[in-house]
Scaffold this active site. Structure first.
Site, mmCIF file in Angstrom:
data_model
loop_
_atom_site.group_PDB
_atom_site.id
_atom_site.type_symbol
_atom_site.label_atom_id
_atom_site.label_comp_id
_atom_site.label_asym_id
_atom_site.label_seq_id
_atom_site.Cartn_x
_atom_site.Cartn_y
_atom_site.Cartn_z
ATOM 1 N N ASP A 32 9.082 -75.195 23.031
ATOM 2 C CA ASP A 32 9.125 -76.521 23.660
ATOM 3 C C ASP A 32 10.585 -76.944 23.819
ATOM 4 O O ASP A 32 11.406 -76.787 22.911
ATOM 5 C CB ASP A 32 8.352 -77.534 22.818
ATOM 6 C CG ASP A 32 8.053 -78.804 23.585
ATOM 7 O OD1 ASP A 32 6.869 -79.083 23.826
ATOM 8 O OD2 ASP A 32 9.007 -79.535 23.948
ATOM 9 N N HIS A 52 -2.379 -77.116 27.650
ATOM 10 C CA HIS A 52 -1.447 -76.429 26.752
ATOM 11 C C HIS A 52 -1.732 -76.815 25.316
ATOM 12 O O HIS A 52 -2.260 -77.901 25.047
ATOM 13 C CB HIS A 52 0.000 -76.753 27.121
ATOM 14 C CG HIS A 52 0.307 -78.218 27.238
ATOM 15 N ND1 HIS A 52 -0.014 -78.960 28.350
ATOM 16 C CD2 HIS A 52 0.884 -79.070 26.369
ATOM 17 C CE1 HIS A 52 0.369 -80.210 28.172
ATOM 18 N NE2 HIS A 52 0.904 -80.316 26.966
HETATM 19 P P1 AMP Z 1 2.326 -83.037 26.380
HETATM 20 O O1 AMP Z 1 3.151 -84.298 26.220
HETATM 21 O O2 AMP Z 1 1.309 -82.846 25.319
HETATM 22 O O3 AMP Z 1 1.769 -82.940 27.778
HETATM 23 O O4 AMP Z 1 3.337 -81.833 26.177
HETATM 24 C C1 AMP Z 1 4.182 -81.379 27.172
HETATM 25 C C2 AMP Z 1 5.327 -80.709 26.479
HETATM 26 O O5 AMP Z 1 6.000 -79.907 27.409
HETATM 27 C C3 AMP Z 1 6.368 -81.658 25.871
HETATM 28 O O6 AMP Z 1 6.441 -81.453 24.469
HETATM 29 C C4 AMP Z 1 7.656 -81.275 26.591
HETATM 30 O O7 AMP Z 1 8.774 -81.313 25.741
HETATM 31 C C5 AMP Z 1 7.349 -79.871 27.053
HETATM 32 N N1 AMP Z 1 8.062 -79.407 28.221
HETATM 33 C C6 AMP Z 1 8.175 -80.020 29.425
HETATM 34 N N2 AMP Z 1 8.890 -79.271 30.280
HETATM 35 C C7 AMP Z 1 9.255 -78.153 29.609
HETATM 36 C C8 AMP Z 1 9.995 -76.992 29.937
HETATM 37 N N3 AMP Z 1 10.545 -76.825 31.162
HETATM 38 N N4 AMP Z 1 10.176 -76.046 28.989
HETATM 39 C C9 AMP Z 1 9.639 -76.190 27.769
HETATM 40 N N5 AMP Z 1 8.911 -77.268 27.389
HETATM 41 C C10 AMP Z 1 8.726 -78.245 28.294
#
Ligand code: AMP
Length: 114
Positions: free
Chosen positions: A30, A100
């Site tokens: 993440d 996810h």
């Molecule tokens: P959620 O808030 O449960 O939808 O989780 C989405 C997650 O994706 C968050 O923890 C973000 O930090 C992560 N995230 C968003 N864009 C990226 C990226 N490009 N690479 C890695 N993690 C990401």
């Protein structure tokens, strides 16, 4: 899906710190970690959220849990403990509309979550 950030990570179009991949799933760190170990595990298939799953997705979700277990061991959080979280919808704070699973560990995790 063309404008989905996680589809782009799965295809390699957007770079990530990938820790595992196979034909069906991808796992990567993440970008905004909430614990010393914070890995996201996603299906390659674009499924917007848990509410969009049906019987045809049962095998992939089971597979993701086994990948999570193996990653927990690989990253050394299997003994101390870890948490798997999937946020679904606005009240849960889902911010990326591609289903996810967060694998979190490496510190004591509070309960209930915020
Ligand atoms: P959620 O808030 O449960 O939808 O989780 C989405 C997650 O994706 C968050 O923890 C973000 O930090 C992560 N995230 C968003 N864009 C990226 C990226 N490009 N690479 C890695 N993690 C990401």
């Amino acid at each position: 899906m063309a404008d989905c950030v996680f589809c782009k990570i799965a295809s390699g179009e957007i770079p990530s710190q990938m820790v595992y991949q196979d034909d069906a799933v991808v796992a990567f760190k993440d970008v905004n970690p909430q614990a010393p170990i914070h890995i996201l595990i996603i299906p390659r298939q674009h499924i917007p959220s848990l509410m969009d799953l049906d019987e045809s997705n049962a095998a992939i979700i089971g597979h993701i849990m086994l990948v999570a277990k193996n990653l927990a061991r690989q990253f050394g959080i299997d003994q101390g403990g870890f948490r798997i979280v999937s946020n679904c919808g606005a009240d849960a704070g889902q911010s990326v509309d591609h289903v996810h699973f967060h694998l979190l560990g490496g510190r004591s995790l509070q309960w209930p979550p915020g």
